[in-house]
Design a protein around this motif. Structure first.
Motif, PDB file in Angstrom:
ATOM      1  N   CYS A 185      -8.153  -3.356  -1.218  1.00  0.00           N
ATOM      2  CA  CYS A 185      -7.221  -2.924  -0.180  1.00  0.00           C
ATOM      3  C   CYS A 185      -6.756  -1.497  -0.454  1.00  0.00           C
ATOM      4  CB  CYS A 185      -6.002  -3.850  -0.128  1.00  0.00           C
ATOM      5  SG  CYS A 185      -6.401  -5.599   0.078  1.00  0.00           S
ATOM      6  N   ILE A 186      -6.581  -0.724   0.610  1.00  0.00           N
ATOM      7  CA  ILE A 186      -6.144   0.656   0.454  1.00  0.00           C
ATOM      8  C   ILE A 186      -4.805   0.929   1.127  1.00  0.00           C
ATOM      9  CG2 ILE A 186      -8.485   1.547   0.197  1.00  0.00           C
ATOM     10  CD1 ILE A 186      -8.381   2.396   3.149  1.00  0.00           C
ATOM     11  N   SER A 187      -4.188  -0.075   1.720  1.00  0.00           N
ATOM     12  CA  SER A 187      -2.888   0.095   2.364  1.00  0.00           C
ATOM     13  C   SER A 187      -2.331  -1.283   2.701  1.00  0.00           C
ATOM     14  CB  SER A 187      -3.009   0.922   3.650  1.00  0.00           C
ATOM     15  OG  SER A 187      -3.683   0.177   4.653  1.00  0.00           O
ATOM     16  N   PRO A 188      -1.028  -1.378   2.997  1.00  0.00           N
ATOM     17  CA  PRO A 188      -0.482  -2.667   3.433  1.00  0.00           C
ATOM     18  C   PRO A 188      -1.151  -3.194   4.695  1.00  0.00           C
ATOM     19  CG  PRO A 188       1.299  -1.191   2.790  1.00  0.00           C
ATOM     20  CD  PRO A 188       0.038  -0.363   2.810  1.00  0.00           C
ATOM     21  N   THR A 189      -1.456  -2.298   5.630  1.00  0.00           N
ATOM     22  CA  THR A 189      -2.114  -2.732   6.867  1.00  0.00           C
ATOM     23  C   THR A 189      -3.510  -3.257   6.591  1.00  0.00           C
ATOM     24  OG1 THR A 189      -0.847  -1.127   8.165  1.00  0.00           O
ATOM     25  CG2 THR A 189      -2.879  -1.978   9.140  1.00  0.00           C
ATOM     26  N   ASP A 190      -4.233  -2.555   5.727  1.00  0.00           N
ATOM     27  CA  ASP A 190      -5.569  -3.010   5.354  1.00  0.00           C
ATOM     28  C   ASP A 190      -5.502  -4.378   4.691  1.00  0.00           C
ATOM     29  OD1 ASP A 190      -8.383  -2.744   4.925  1.00  0.00           O
ATOM     30  OD2 ASP A 190      -8.002  -2.124   2.857  1.00  0.00           O
ATOM     31  N   ALA A 191      -4.512  -4.573   3.817  1.00  0.00           N
ATOM     32  CA  ALA A 191      -4.355  -5.860   3.141  1.00  0.00           C
ATOM     33  C   ALA A 191      -4.034  -6.971   4.134  1.00  0.00           C
ATOM     34  CB  ALA A 191      -3.252  -5.764   2.086  1.00  0.00           C
ATOM     35  N   GLU A 192      -3.167  -6.692   5.106  1.00  0.00           N
ATOM     36  CA  GLU A 192      -2.807  -7.716   6.084  1.00  0.00           C
ATOM     37  C   GLU A 192      -3.999  -8.064   6.967  1.00  0.00           C
ATOM     38  OE1 GLU A 192       0.791  -8.794   9.243  1.00  0.00           O
ATOM     39  OE2 GLU A 192       0.797  -6.900   8.138  1.00  0.00           O
ATOM     40  N   ASP A 220       5.720 -18.927   0.058  1.00  0.00           N
ATOM     41  CA  ASP A 220       5.014 -18.259  -1.042  1.00  0.00           C
ATOM     42  C   ASP A 220       4.726 -16.802  -0.658  1.00  0.00           C
ATOM     43  OD1 ASP A 220       4.638 -20.438  -2.971  1.00  0.00           O
ATOM     44  OD2 ASP A 220       3.341 -21.315  -1.436  1.00  0.00           O
ATOM     45  N   PRO A 221       5.760 -16.004  -0.437  1.00  0.00           N
ATOM     46  CA  PRO A 221       5.532 -14.643   0.059  1.00  0.00           C
ATOM     47  C   PRO A 221       5.284 -13.607  -1.029  1.00  0.00           C
ATOM     48  CG  PRO A 221       7.880 -15.048  -0.053  1.00  0.00           C
ATOM     49  CD  PRO A 221       7.211 -16.319  -0.534  1.00  0.00           C
ATOM     50  N   GLU A 222       5.235 -14.019  -2.299  1.00  0.00           N
ATOM     51  CA  GLU A 222       5.281 -13.045  -3.391  1.00  0.00           C
ATOM     52  C   GLU A 222       4.106 -12.068  -3.389  1.00  0.00           C
ATOM     53  OE1 GLU A 222       7.833 -16.491  -4.635  1.00  0.00           O
ATOM     54  OE2 GLU A 222       5.839 -16.269  -3.752  1.00  0.00           O
ATOM     55  N   VAL A 223       2.889 -12.550  -3.104  1.00  0.00           N
ATOM     56  CA  VAL A 223       1.743 -11.643  -3.122  1.00  0.00           C
ATOM     57  C   VAL A 223       1.839 -10.645  -1.972  1.00  0.00           C
ATOM     58  CG1 VAL A 223      -0.754 -11.499  -2.801  1.00  0.00           C
ATOM     59  CG2 VAL A 223       0.202 -13.178  -4.371  1.00  0.00           C
ATOM     60  N   PHE A 224       2.120 -11.112  -0.796  1.00  0.00           N
ATOM     61  CA  PHE A 224       2.266 -10.216   0.365  1.00  0.00           C
ATOM     62  C   PHE A 224       3.311  -9.148   0.070  1.00  0.00           C
ATOM     63  CE2 PHE A 224       4.104  -8.823   4.332  1.00  0.00           C
ATOM     64  CZ  PHE A 224       3.041  -8.738   5.221  1.00  0.00           C
ATOM     65  N   ASP A 225       4.463  -9.561  -0.438  1.00  0.00           N
ATOM     66  CA  ASP A 225       5.542  -8.609  -0.710  1.00  0.00           C
ATOM     67  C   ASP A 225       5.208  -7.687  -1.877  1.00  0.00           C
ATOM     68  OD1 ASP A 225       6.947  -9.738   1.370  1.00  0.00           O
ATOM     69  OD2 ASP A 225       8.216 -10.997   0.089  1.00  0.00           O
ATOM     70  N   SER A 226       4.490  -8.198  -2.879  1.00  0.00           N
ATOM     71  CA  SER A 226       4.105  -7.355  -4.013  1.00  0.00           C
ATOM     72  C   SER A 226       3.114  -6.281  -3.596  1.00  0.00           C
ATOM     73  CB  SER A 226       3.506  -8.219  -5.128  1.00  0.00           C
ATOM     74  OG  SER A 226       4.481  -9.075  -5.699  1.00  0.00           O
ATOM     75  N   ILE A 227       2.164  -6.640  -2.729  1.00  0.00           N
ATOM     76  CA  ILE A 227       1.233  -5.647  -2.207  1.00  0.00           C
ATOM     77  C   ILE A 227       1.995  -4.574  -1.435  1.00  0.00           C
ATOM     78  CG2 ILE A 227      -0.646  -5.284  -0.567  1.00  0.00           C
ATOM     79  CD1 ILE A 227      -1.621  -8.123  -1.290  1.00  0.00           C
ATOM     80  N   ASP A 228       2.927  -5.000  -0.605  1.00  0.00           N
ATOM     81  CA  ASP A 228       3.746  -4.076   0.168  1.00  0.00           C
ATOM     82  C   ASP A 228       4.500  -3.132  -0.765  1.00  0.00           C
ATOM     83  OD1 ASP A 228       4.383  -3.194   2.676  1.00  0.00           O
ATOM     84  OD2 ASP A 228       5.827  -4.775   3.132  1.00  0.00           O
ATOM     85  N   ALA A 229       5.120  -3.691  -1.800  1.00  0.00           N
ATOM     86  CA  ALA A 229       5.895  -2.883  -2.734  1.00  0.00           C
ATOM     87  C   ALA A 229       5.006  -1.912  -3.496  1.00  0.00           C
ATOM     88  CB  ALA A 229       6.648  -3.788  -3.713  1.00  0.00           C
ATOM     89  N   ALA A 230       3.852  -2.384  -3.959  1.00  0.00           N
ATOM     90  CA  ALA A 230       2.965  -1.519  -4.739  1.00  0.00           C
ATOM     91  C   ALA A 230       2.529  -0.302  -3.931  1.00  0.00           C
ATOM     92  CB  ALA A 230       1.742  -2.319  -5.212  1.00  0.00           C
ATOM     93  N   PHE A 231       2.098  -0.519  -2.700  1.00  0.00           N
ATOM     94  CA  PHE A 231       1.644   0.614  -1.895  1.00  0.00           C
ATOM     95  C   PHE A 231       2.796   1.543  -1.523  1.00  0.00           C
ATOM     96  CE2 PHE A 231      -2.226  -1.970  -0.916  1.00  0.00           C
ATOM     97  CZ  PHE A 231      -3.153  -1.026  -1.326  1.00  0.00           C
ATOM     98  N   ASN A 232       3.924   0.986  -1.163  1.00  0.00           N
ATOM     99  CA  ASN A 232       5.038   1.834  -0.762  1.00  0.00           C
ATOM    100  C   ASN A 232       5.657   2.587  -1.926  1.00  0.00           C
ATOM    101  OD1 ASN A 232       5.844   1.619   2.258  1.00  0.00           O
ATOM    102  ND2 ASN A 232       5.311  -0.480   1.701  1.00  0.00           N
ATOM    103  N   GLU A 233       5.429   2.119  -3.143  1.00  0.00           N
ATOM    104  CA  GLU A 233       5.916   2.845  -4.317  1.00  0.00           C
ATOM    105  C   GLU A 233       4.902   3.854  -4.837  1.00  0.00           C
ATOM    106  OE1 GLU A 233       8.771   3.069  -5.407  1.00  0.00           O
ATOM    107  OE2 GLU A 233       9.846   1.321  -4.663  1.00  0.00           O
TER     108      GLU A 233
END
Length: 485
Positions: free
Chosen positions: A42-49, A59-72
């Motif tokens: 994945c190269i962005s939150p949108t790409d991941a979604e 169980d939102p932890e992976v979705f939210d962690s991906i979001d946090a990683a890219f936005n940080e």
């Protein structure tokens, strides 16, 4: 005979006669959809979604962690989906139009999981031809051509073109009648997923993907932590471990301490994150909470993108401040932070109201292990040197071993120049001169007659890593104006 290249970590050197990216993220855990036999890049939150689906309720932890990683600050995250044993893809039989109808086509979701139960398939059959329309949450997501004249054509379209459904021919020899049916029975079985399922998912992150940070935010117990440390040992990566959202100081110490004895000196490979962060919600004015590993994954990537070598900790107010997270679920006093740091737990603080990583610790037992392995940033530098050394060794595969030692001299020069010198120039290796900062030994103490006879080409790399300032002190003296400074 064993072939290939091996880079291991040694305790002491033998008697002597351009940095890789370490910023990639690797996350294993529960996602709405996605393959269960390969990783997803994945190269962005949108790409991941688009590839993994939306935020899982419960169980939102992976979705939210991906979001946090890219936005940080992350630019690349590999994701490996975890399910329970024997997950099921949603499916439904589509019958023909005969009075004694038989199954013409069975449609099933491309991937396992509950998301497939939200897929509807419409077959429109007119004039001996069929069109297939697929909807997700009652929105059309794809449609076939309207000229599918045989069951084989429907199966071929689903297999080769559709992103949402597979198709299999049924007992009937006729096309399906016009109908709209919701698929059913899809189940990822995440409620029964355990450490064994996590290990299977982590194994998809093969070593050739390179170094980086690995997390499994759904697996916050000792079994999950040990699985993360084990995969990092095997694949030259570093683990970011999480605990429960409301873990107390004493619980963090209790949970982190057993990991000091992780097999294979695994404590050297992990950082134990003390808190969860607060991040913006999916709609304006709302908030979410996320395990801190996702935030730290992004902060590490951002630090590297700004030109910092791995030995400069992604911590402190200069390099460790979040740019997207807005708060911390739990905060600690200075005394509690010191106690947690001694136990191998990395804390975050609020610096001007902004979350800021405030620790640089691996999980080692400082009473039993060398303090050289205390710093997580230093451990990440070892990761970088190891990966560059592996790349150099790959250039010597099946090289002839001459009797004059030329091949060993060439290897020594390559490792020195490519794996060590860049970090010496960045002051990450400690010494006024290169020979004080690192040593690469390919001499007879390493490449012995016995190892040469076994057709081995070997090198030993010793590095002195520059320490970091954890406790900063300054003395201020008030001098009377009548005295000289």
């Amino acid at each position: 005979m064993e072939l290939g290249e091996q880079v291991t970590l040694g305790e002491r050197p033998a008697a002597r006669a351009a940095a890789p990216s370490t910023s990639a993220g690797f996350i294993a855990g529960f996602t709405e959809r996605g393959p269960t036999d390969d990783y997803v890049f994945c190269i962005s939150p949108t790409d991941a979604e688009n590839k993994l689906g939306g935020r899982l309720v419960g169980d939102p932890e992976v979705f939210d962690s991906i979001d946090a990683a890219f936005n940080e600050g992350a630019s690349a995250v590999y994701v490996s989906r975890v399910t329970g044993d024997n997950p099921v893809a949603a499916s439904k039989d589509f019958k023909d139009a005969d009075e004694e109808a038989k199954v013409s086509i069975t449609f099933s979701a491309k991937q396992v999981g509950e998301y497939g139960n939200r897929i509807k398939v419409q077959t429109i059959t007119e004039g001996g031809k069929t069109k297939v329309v697929v909807s997700f949450d009652d929105e059309v997501v794809e449609a076939s051509p309207a000229d599918l004249a045989t069951q084989a054509a429907i199966v071929a379209w689903a297999t080769e073109t559709s992103n949402w459904v597979n198709a299999a021919k049924g007992a009937s020899a006729k096309l399906p009648k016009s109908q709209t049916i919701a698929l059913a029975g899809g189940e990822a079985k995440t409620g029964t997923a355990d450490g064994g399922n996590l290990v299977e998912a982590l194994a998809r992150f093969v070593k050739d993907l390179g170094p980086g940070q690995v997390s499994a935010p759904n697996f916050r117990d000792e079994e999950g932590h040990l699985a993360l440390l084990a995969t990092c040992i095997l694949n030259n990566r570093r683990a970011l471990l999480d605990d429960e959202i409301e873990a107390t100081k004493d619980e963090l110490v209790e949970n982190a301490t057993p990991l000091q004895a992780a097999p294979g000196k695994g404590a050297r490979y992990g950082a134990y994150m003390a808190q969860w962060a607060i991040i913006p919600g999916l709609t304006q004015g709302t908030e979410r909470t996320v395990p801190y590993s996702g935030v730290q994954m992004g902060i590490i990537a951002r630090s590297e993108s700004e030109g910092n070598n791995p030995n400069k900790p992604a911590a402190g107010r200069k390099r460790g401040k979040a740019r997207w997270a807005i708060g911390l679920v739990t905060t600690w006093t200075q005394e509690e932070i010191a106690e947690l740091d001694d136990a191998g737990v990395t804390c975050a603080i609020l610096a001007g109201g902004v979350p800021c990583t405030f620790g640089d610790r691996t999980l080692i037992d400082q009473d039993e292990e060398s303090r050289d392995w205390r710093s997580f940033a230093a451990s990440r530098l070892v990761m970088a040197v190891s990966d560059l050394t592996r790349q150099v060794l790959q250039g010597f595969e099946f090289e002839q071993i001459d009797g004059k030692g030329y091949v060993f001299s060439e290897l020594q020069g390559e490792i020195s120049g490519r794996a060590c010198m860049p970090f010496y120039k960045a002051n990450a290796l400690y010494g006024e001169l290169p020979e004080e900062a690192f040593a690469v030994n390919t001499g007879p103490a390493v490449n012995t007659p016995q190892s040469i006879e076994q057709e081995e080409i070997k090198a030993q790399v010793a590095i002195r890593i520059s320490p970091k300032g954890g406790l900063l002190k300054a003395e201020i003296v008030n001098v009377p104006i009548s005295e000289s400074l």
